[in-house]
Write an enzyme that holds these catalytic residues in place. Sequence first.
Site, short mmCIF file in Angstrom:
data_model
loop_
_atom_site.label_atom_id
_atom_site.label_comp_id
_atom_site.label_asym_id
_atom_site.label_seq_id
_atom_site.Cartn_x
_atom_site.Cartn_y
_atom_site.Cartn_z
N ARG A 167 3.81 3.99 -6.84
CA ARG A 167 3.59 4.13 -5.40
C ARG A 167 2.55 5.21 -5.08
O ARG A 167 2.67 5.90 -4.07
CB ARG A 167 4.89 4.44 -4.65
N SER A 215 11.50 0.07 1.71
CA SER A 215 12.25 1.12 1.01
C SER A 215 11.89 2.49 1.59
O SER A 215 10.72 2.82 1.74
CB SER A 215 11.91 1.13 -0.47
N GLU A 285 9.31 7.28 0.34
CA GLU A 285 8.21 6.35 0.05
C GLU A 285 7.45 6.07 1.35
O GLU A 285 6.23 5.96 1.34
CB GLU A 285 8.78 5.05 -0.52
#
Length: 290
Positions: A167, A215, A285
């Site tokens: 990520r 998420s 995130e």
Amino acid sequence: MIEVLSSLGCRVLKDEPLSMHCSFKIGGPADFFIEIPNELALSEFLRIISDGRFCILGGGTNILFSDEGYRGTIVRLTGCFKEISVSGDEILCGGGALLSDVLKTACENGLTGLECTAGILGTVGGAVYGNVGRGDKWISAVIKSVEVYKNLKKELINREKAIFGYRKSGFENSIILKVVFSLKKDMKNDSLKEISKNMQKRLETQPLNIPNAGSIFKNPDGFSVGKLIEEAGLKGIYAGKAQISELHGNFIVNTGGAFAEDVLALINLIKEKVKEKFGISLETEIKIIK
Ligand SMILES: Cc1cc2nc3c(=O)[nH]c(=O)nc-3n(C[C@H](O)[C@H](O)[C@H](O)COP(=O)(O)OP(=O)(O)OC[C@H]3O[C@@H](n4cnc5c(N)ncnc54)[C@H](O)[C@@H]3O)c2cc1C
């Protein structure tokens, strides 16, 4: 600024509610919200805004805007930046193109490699910025090059020079203009099966019918954050109208009229409880834009 940019084809909005531009449906007004259709207008915008504050927005599917909105300019890439073309086994697309359209183009042209992006919402810019994927398959595996604006200069960065990780992409201070994906021309039934399996899994495990931003936290090494949240007994808890999803612990949903403050309260609660119970520090995130 408004006259110059409008004359270059930009759409300029004042005091635009950001709740209208993100999947969470949360966020106060931005001073300015500008849709920029081409590189000429973008370079002019960057020249005008040189000392000002701005933020690039893709599809708004991984973002939490504050209740006070944004003091500055929110920029969305449209027009030419949404174009997608195919050359041999490569797909060239603009940073504003929808990721789902790129996957569709790949399927239509028998190109394989992007299956891990099935069902991921938002734009190519947002996807490359966050190096999206599923499990241990990330979009960076099929990126050949990324063209960006950085420090008022255009740069072409080949994959080997980019700093992709879980990520993260190293494009934090850049504007992603164009991306070339290098795929393989041997799409078989297996690829289509993988895509439909990915989509089916999402329908079963994610609260897709209630506004959310995907998420909330990154998975800590070796752990599923959704499971940690479930084991900490946090699923279903509310703060105002925001709720930790009953379906997936790592999703917070806006059950109708939630504020960013409510979501932040749940984020802090989860961090605190998971640290207390498992000794693990969670990292968000989603991008929290204030
Ligand atoms: C239901 C749901 C399921 C999801 N499932 C997944 C999943 O399985 N895997 C996964 O990885 N993600 C998932 N996500 C998260 C999200 O869809 C991805 O992170 C998506 O790629 C974000 O793209 P976006 O265009 O919406 O970016 P935004 O949310 O608009 O922005 C995210 C960040 O990217 C930056 N950015 C956007 N465009 C550019 C650009 N052109 N240049 C530079 N920076 C840019 C923004 O400034 C911001 O910091 C999911 C989200 C939802 C709502």
